[in-house]
Structures are given as structure tokens and as C-alpha cells.
Write a protein that holds these residues in place. Structure first.
Motif, mmCIF file in Angstrom:
data_model
loop_
_atom_site.group_PDB
_atom_site.id
_atom_site.type_symbol
_atom_site.label_atom_id
_atom_site.label_comp_id
_atom_site.label_asym_id
_atom_site.label_seq_id
_atom_site.Cartn_x
_atom_site.Cartn_y
_atom_site.Cartn_z
ATOM 1 N N VAL A 164 12.121 -10.814 -20.326
ATOM 2 C CA VAL A 164 11.418 -9.558 -20.058
ATOM 3 C C VAL A 164 9.927 -9.851 -19.904
ATOM 4 C CG1 VAL A 164 10.884 -7.239 -20.900
ATOM 5 C CG2 VAL A 164 13.130 -8.262 -21.366
ATOM 6 N N THR A 165 9.314 -9.308 -18.867
ATOM 7 C CA THR A 165 7.896 -9.502 -18.611
ATOM 8 C C THR A 165 7.122 -8.244 -18.967
ATOM 9 O OG1 THR A 165 8.381 -11.032 -16.803
ATOM 10 C CG2 THR A 165 6.161 -10.092 -16.876
ATOM 11 N N LEU A 166 6.095 -8.422 -19.803
ATOM 12 C CA LEU A 166 5.206 -7.328 -20.178
ATOM 13 C C LEU A 166 3.836 -7.555 -19.550
ATOM 14 C CD1 LEU A 166 6.057 -6.991 -23.991
ATOM 15 C CD2 LEU A 166 6.777 -5.470 -22.156
ATOM 16 N N ALA A 167 3.275 -6.527 -18.970
ATOM 17 C CA ALA A 167 1.931 -6.602 -18.383
ATOM 18 C C ALA A 167 1.188 -5.317 -18.709
ATOM 19 C CB ALA A 167 2.007 -6.813 -16.876
ATOM 20 N N HIS A 168 0.038 -5.485 -19.363
ATOM 21 C CA HIS A 168 -0.780 -4.325 -19.729
ATOM 22 C C HIS A 168 0.023 -3.327 -20.560
ATOM 23 C CE1 HIS A 168 -3.795 -5.884 -17.007
ATOM 24 N NE2 HIS A 168 -2.907 -5.884 -16.023
ATOM 25 N N SER A 169 0.751 -3.886 -21.540
ATOM 26 C CA SER A 169 1.517 -3.075 -22.503
ATOM 27 C C SER A 169 2.673 -2.318 -21.860
ATOM 28 C CB SER A 169 0.590 -2.073 -23.226
ATOM 29 O OG SER A 169 -0.447 -2.757 -23.893
ATOM 30 N N GLU A 170 3.103 -2.743 -20.659
ATOM 31 C CA GLU A 170 4.230 -2.097 -19.999
ATOM 32 C C GLU A 170 5.263 -3.142 -19.561
ATOM 33 O OE1 GLU A 170 2.930 0.234 -16.744
ATOM 34 O OE2 GLU A 170 1.788 1.663 -17.956
ATOM 35 N N ILE A 171 6.522 -2.736 -19.590
ATOM 36 C CA ILE A 171 7.590 -3.619 -19.092
ATOM 37 C C ILE A 171 7.565 -3.574 -17.572
ATOM 38 C CG2 ILE A 171 10.074 -4.012 -19.008
ATOM 39 C CD1 ILE A 171 10.283 -2.715 -21.750
ATOM 40 N N THR A 172 7.285 -4.704 -16.975
ATOM 41 C CA THR A 172 7.170 -4.758 -15.514
ATOM 42 C C THR A 172 8.338 -5.442 -14.837
ATOM 43 O OG1 THR A 172 5.895 -6.818 -15.661
ATOM 44 C CG2 THR A 172 4.650 -4.744 -15.636
ATOM 45 N N ASP A 173 9.091 -6.250 -15.594
ATOM 46 C CA ASP A 173 10.194 -6.960 -14.940
ATOM 47 C C ASP A 173 11.191 -7.444 -15.985
ATOM 48 O OD1 ASP A 173 11.553 -8.091 -12.685
ATOM 49 O OD2 ASP A 173 10.845 -10.059 -13.314
ATOM 50 N N ILE A 174 12.462 -7.459 -15.589
ATOM 51 C CA ILE A 174 13.533 -8.028 -16.407
ATOM 52 C C ILE A 174 14.336 -8.974 -15.518
ATOM 53 C CG2 ILE A 174 15.597 -7.547 -17.769
ATOM 54 C CD1 ILE A 174 14.473 -4.847 -18.463
ATOM 55 N N ALA A 175 14.559 -10.190 -16.001
ATOM 56 C CA ALA A 175 15.266 -11.201 -15.214
ATOM 57 C C ALA A 175 16.631 -10.692 -14.779
ATOM 58 C CB ALA A 175 15.416 -12.484 -16.015
ATOM 59 N N ASP A 176 16.974 -10.998 -13.551
ATOM 60 C CA ASP A 176 18.228 -10.526 -12.966
ATOM 61 C C ASP A 176 19.378 -11.420 -13.407
ATOM 62 O OD1 ASP A 176 20.138 -9.285 -11.482
ATOM 63 O OD2 ASP A 176 19.541 -10.187 -9.572
ATOM 64 N N LEU A 177 20.371 -10.835 -14.034
ATOM 65 C CA LEU A 177 21.575 -11.567 -14.434
ATOM 66 C C LEU A 177 22.765 -11.164 -13.570
ATOM 67 C CD1 LEU A 177 21.330 -11.448 -18.338
ATOM 68 C CD2 LEU A 177 20.640 -13.288 -16.799
ATOM 69 N N GLN A 178 22.477 -10.667 -12.382
ATOM 70 C CA GLN A 178 23.531 -10.097 -11.554
ATOM 71 C C GLN A 178 24.461 -11.161 -10.985
ATOM 72 O OE1 GLN A 178 24.056 -6.609 -11.154
ATOM 73 N NE2 GLN A 178 25.961 -7.650 -10.703
ATOM 74 N N LEU A 179 25.740 -10.918 -11.168
ATOM 75 C CA LEU A 179 26.800 -11.744 -10.594
ATOM 76 C C LEU A 179 27.416 -10.961 -9.445
ATOM 77 C CD1 LEU A 179 28.777 -14.181 -10.650
ATOM 78 C CD2 LEU A 179 30.094 -12.931 -12.369
ATOM 79 N N ASP A 180 27.361 -11.514 -8.229
ATOM 80 C CA ASP A 180 27.875 -10.763 -7.084
ATOM 81 C C ASP A 180 28.485 -11.693 -6.043
ATOM 82 O OD1 ASP A 180 25.774 -11.897 -5.588
ATOM 83 O OD2 ASP A 180 24.451 -10.200 -5.934
ATOM 84 N N MET A 181 29.158 -11.078 -5.085
ATOM 85 C CA MET A 181 29.713 -11.779 -3.935
ATOM 86 C C MET A 181 29.016 -11.247 -2.697
ATOM 87 S SD MET A 181 33.677 -12.050 -2.566
ATOM 88 C CE MET A 181 34.221 -12.981 -4.011
ATOM 89 N N ARG A 182 28.547 -12.151 -1.845
ATOM 90 C CA ARG A 182 27.815 -11.771 -0.640
ATOM 91 C C ARG A 182 28.451 -12.396 0.594
ATOM 92 N NH1 ARG A 182 21.324 -11.965 -2.023
ATOM 93 N NH2 ARG A 182 21.441 -11.078 -4.139
ATOM 94 N N VAL A 183 28.225 -11.742 1.724
ATOM 95 C CA VAL A 183 28.595 -12.324 3.004
ATOM 96 C C VAL A 183 27.318 -12.850 3.645
ATOM 97 C CG1 VAL A 183 28.454 -10.060 4.152
ATOM 98 C CG2 VAL A 183 29.669 -11.945 5.257
ATOM 99 N N LEU A 184 27.373 -14.087 4.110
ATOM 100 C CA LEU A 184 26.226 -14.740 4.725
ATOM 101 C C LEU A 184 26.593 -15.200 6.124
ATOM 102 C CD1 LEU A 184 26.188 -15.505 1.459
ATOM 103 C CD2 LEU A 184 24.162 -16.782 2.125
ATOM 104 N N ARG A 185 25.591 -15.406 6.969
ATOM 105 C CA ARG A 185 25.768 -15.980 8.298
ATOM 106 C C ARG A 185 25.099 -17.346 8.312
ATOM 107 N NH1 ARG A 185 28.260 -11.775 8.176
ATOM 108 N NH2 ARG A 185 28.193 -10.040 9.661
ATOM 109 N N ASP A 186 25.845 -18.369 8.718
ATOM 110 C CA ASP A 186 25.250 -19.702 8.746
ATOM 111 C C ASP A 186 24.320 -19.838 9.942
ATOM 112 O OD1 ASP A 186 26.884 -19.992 10.952
ATOM 113 O OD2 ASP A 186 27.802 -21.854 10.298
ATOM 114 N N ALA A 187 23.808 -21.045 10.177
ATOM 115 C CA ALA A 187 22.825 -21.257 11.238
ATOM 116 C C ALA A 187 23.389 -20.963 12.616
ATOM 117 C CB ALA A 187 22.300 -22.698 11.183
ATOM 118 N N ASN A 188 24.712 -20.986 12.765
ATOM 119 C CA ASN A 188 25.358 -20.680 14.048
ATOM 120 C C ASN A 188 25.911 -19.262 14.097
ATOM 121 O OD1 ASN A 188 24.848 -23.293 15.018
ATOM 122 N ND2 ASN A 188 26.727 -24.095 14.097
ATOM 123 N N GLY A 189 25.605 -18.441 13.102
ATOM 124 C CA GLY A 189 26.087 -17.066 13.080
ATOM 125 C C GLY A 189 27.493 -16.897 12.546
#
Length: 381
Positions: A89-114
Motif C-alpha cells: 500500500v502506498t501512502l502519499a500526503h497522509s492519503e492512500i494513493t495506490d494498492i499493489a494489484d494482485l489480480q489473476l486474469d486471463m487475457r487475449v493477446l495478438r502476437d506480432a503477426n496479429g
């Protein structure tokens, strides 16, 4: 004593099914593939079996270098033990600004040839491995995945001065091919990816695992050589094309650092030399047992299908070139246009082999040209 259940059995099933393992993206992105048999799936989850951060870096590199869309998002509350894997967790100026992403997901990608493929990445689940592997196998069937490759990286007694070994295991000869394999029996700690392999194998799906053998003395630091070789192995077995140029630059930098450290320490140099002798002996023995195997550092030989496809493309290119030349010869001759083209492309008219228009002009002057074409040119003038 007999324990009585306050909830009827059918209600228990309902409660259990409400614990959703994943949520499909809506609207769902297209997962079409140029391969009629279906896309490939690469499983690259970060966990204990990730020496040199090779698996995590492979997933991060693909997501950063290629276009991607989320297909399915897995539930952190069902799979992650936050007390053992506390997000930063990242705190900046007494506020929570960011929380590390622990997301587990499946994605579709396109390679260099599409070409489309799927990537399962994120933290390895802490809980419910059986249910998780079943859910992944369901997605494999849903998207008609042709082949699945799980990536691993293990610390090994190998020197950094020799080609990095990627060993393979699996139920598909096309995925394992001529890669380095273990001849005997080996026992290793289990992982969520291993359970995915077992589930897919039980469902009759093509699946394999690739393990990068990372030098044990660099296993705690990022080792781009292992990341590069894992992705290169995926390319060789799937026909996908990844942009790996930035990894090659990282490899040169790390190689130079290791060379300097080895040179400055006699103790390190002695250890590396002993590892080299053991590595060379092991590779020589493996070569004698598997004369047709592709040894580490050797280029992947193209298959008969790839050679045939390349030859057909070559013949098509020749036909297209000849057709273009014939179309150019059929155009009315215009000396002024030819001169402008020569001036633009710096074509020397004294070289007839690269100047079809000049060659035809000489044929016309010698009386060997077509009378009809010359009549059309005069009428055009």
C-alpha cells in the motif's frame, strides 16, 4: 451421534455454486485465431517456481509489448490469502494513493503477426487449487484452446556461461518435440499450474510444461536469459511471434555484469569452471542418448510444413513480380516519364538489366517492337 443439517442438500449446492471462481468480461473480446484448431494458452503465474523472476517477467513482457484485452477475471477473495500475500500500500500526503494489484486474469493477446492467443497470469492462488484448475479447464474448453503451455523456472547447478536449458514435459509430441527432457523420475513440489496440467490431461487436452534451468547463484535476481528462452520455446512450438528485442538488450547487460564479477573473483571463477565441466559432461551424455534432440543453444529446425509454406510464398512472390513486369511493359512508353523516374531513383540508363523501359525503347529503335504499340504511342503524342 448423528449430525443434522439445517439446510436441505439442494440448498447447500446452491450456496456452493454461488462462490463464483471467475467473471467473464462483458462485452467479451473476440478470441478468434488464424489457427482453425483454436488458440494457444500460455500459463505464466508468479509463484515459488519462478527462479530469476523468469515466469513473471515473461507475462509482464507479453502484456507490455502486445495488444491485450481481459477475457476472464478470477476472484481474489476465493483464491488469495491476504495475510500471507499482503499487497503493498502506498501512502502519499497522509492519503492512500495506490494498492499493489494482485489480480489473476486471463487475457487475449495478438502476437506480432496479429495471431490471437490467451495468457493466464497473475499471482498463483493460495487457496482452492482443485476448483481453480477445473475453472481454467472449463475456459480452455469454452474457447476451444488447441494447446496449453505452462511456464516454470527452477534454480539449477548450471553455469551462466553455457546456453540456458529449457526442459519440457507433457502429453503432446508437437509441444515437447525434440526439446530437452528428463530421462528418469523426479519428484518436485506441486503448484497450481501442475494441477491445471493434470486436469487438462484428464480431459484429453494437449498440454505441456516448459522449465527454464536458471543458475542457482542468480535465481534471486531478474535473469532475462531465462525469460527470453521460455518465450523463444513458446514461439518454436506454437508458431507465435513475440517482440524480444528489449530482452536481448537486457541479456547483454546482465552477461557483462556476470563476466565482470567472475573475472574479479578467483573463487567465483573456480565455481563456474566446475559447473561448466559438469554441464558439458551432462550434455555430452544426453546427446549420446538422444542423437536427434535439439541441444541448448541450437537453432530450431523448421518443420516440413514450414518449409513447404515458405517455398509456396517464394513461388507466389516470383509470379507477382513477373506479373508486375508484364503490366509495366504493356503501358504506353513515355520517355519524359522514364527520365523523371531515373532522376528520382538515380537509375543509370546505361544498366539495361534494371531498366525495362530503356530495354523496350532500344527494341523499338531496332525495329523489333510491336507496330501496334508504336502506332498507339504516335497517336497519343
Amino acid at each position: 451421534m448423528v449430525w443434522e443439517c439445517a439446510i436441505p442438500p439442494q440448498e447447500v449446492l446452491t450456496v456452493t455454486n454461488d462462490r463464483q471462481m471467475y467473471e467473464l468480461e462483458y462485452p467479451s473480446p473476440s478470441v478468434d485465431s488464424a489457427n482453425p484448431k483454436g488458440p494457444a494458452l500460455v500459463v505464466a503465474m508468479r509463484g515459488y517456481a519462478d527462479a530469476g523472476h523468469a515466469v513473471e517477467s515473461a507475462a509482464d513482457h507479453l502484456k507490455a509489448a502486445l495488444e491485450s484485452r481481459t477475457v476472464a477475471t478470477f476472484s481474489n477473495d476465493e483464491l488469495i490469502d491476504y495475510r500471507s500475500r499482503r499487497p503493498t500500500v502506498t501512502l502519499a500526503h497522509s492519503e492512500i494513493t495506490d494498492i499493489a494489484d494482485l489480480q489473476l486474469d486471463m487475457r487475449v493477446l495478438r502476437d506480432a503477426n496479429g495471431k490471437s492467443f490467451l495468457l493466464l497470469s497473475g499471482p498463483e492462488p493460495d487457496l482452492r487449487w482443485e476448483a481453480f484448475s477445473n475453472a481454467v479447464a472449463d475456459l480452455v474448453e469454452r474457447f476451444n484452446v488447441e494447446k496449453t503451455i505452462c511456464l516454470y523456472a527452477a534454480p539449477m547447478g548450471a553455469p551462466h556461461t553455457r546456453p540456458l536449458v529449457v526442459s519440457a514435459h507433457g502429453n503432446d509430441s508437437d509441444l515437447v518435440g525434440s526439446m530437452y527432457t528428463f530421462d528418469g523420475m523426479v519428484s518436485i513440489p506441486g503448484s497450481a499450474s501442475i494441477l491445471i496440467e493434470r486436469e487438462l490431461h484428464g480431459r484429453g487436452r494437449n498440454v505441456a510444461g516448459y522449465t527454464a534451468h536458471v543458475p542457482h547463484y542468480v535465481a534471486a535476481s531478474p535473469y532475462p536469459h531465462a525469460t527470453f528462452q521460455l518465450l523463444q520455446s513458446v514461439q518454436d512450438s506454437t508458431g507465435l511471434k513475440f517482440p524480444l528485442g528489449s530482452l536481448e538488450g537486457d541479456m547483454r547487460r546482465v552477461t557483462q555484469q556476470l563476466a565482470e564479477q567472475t573475472t574479479n573473483s578467483d573463487e567465483i571463477a573456480h565455481v563456474v569452471q566446475a559447473l561448466e565441466e559438469h554441464y558439458d559432461q551432462e550434455m555430452e551424455e544426453y546427446r549420446s542418448r538422444h542423437p536427434q534432440a535439439m541441444m541448448p543453444g541450437e537453432a530450431q529446425m523448421p518443420s516440413g510444413e514450414e518449409i513447404s509454406e515458405a517455398f509456396e510464398n517464394y513461388l507466389t512472390a516470383i509470379e507477382d513480380r513477373d506479373r508486375t513486369r508484364e503490366e509495366q511493359r504493356s503501358l504506353p512508353h513515355d520517355e519524359a516519364t522514364d527520365q523523371r523516374l531515373r532522376d528520382h531513383f538515380f537509375i543509370d540508363p546505361a544498366q539495361p538489366e534494371i531498366d525495362d523501359a530503356a530495354e523496350r525503347s532500344r527494341d523499338d529503335d531496332n525495329g523489333t517492337g510491336d507496330d501496334t504499340d508504336r502506332g498507339e504511342n504516335r497517336s497519343g503524342d
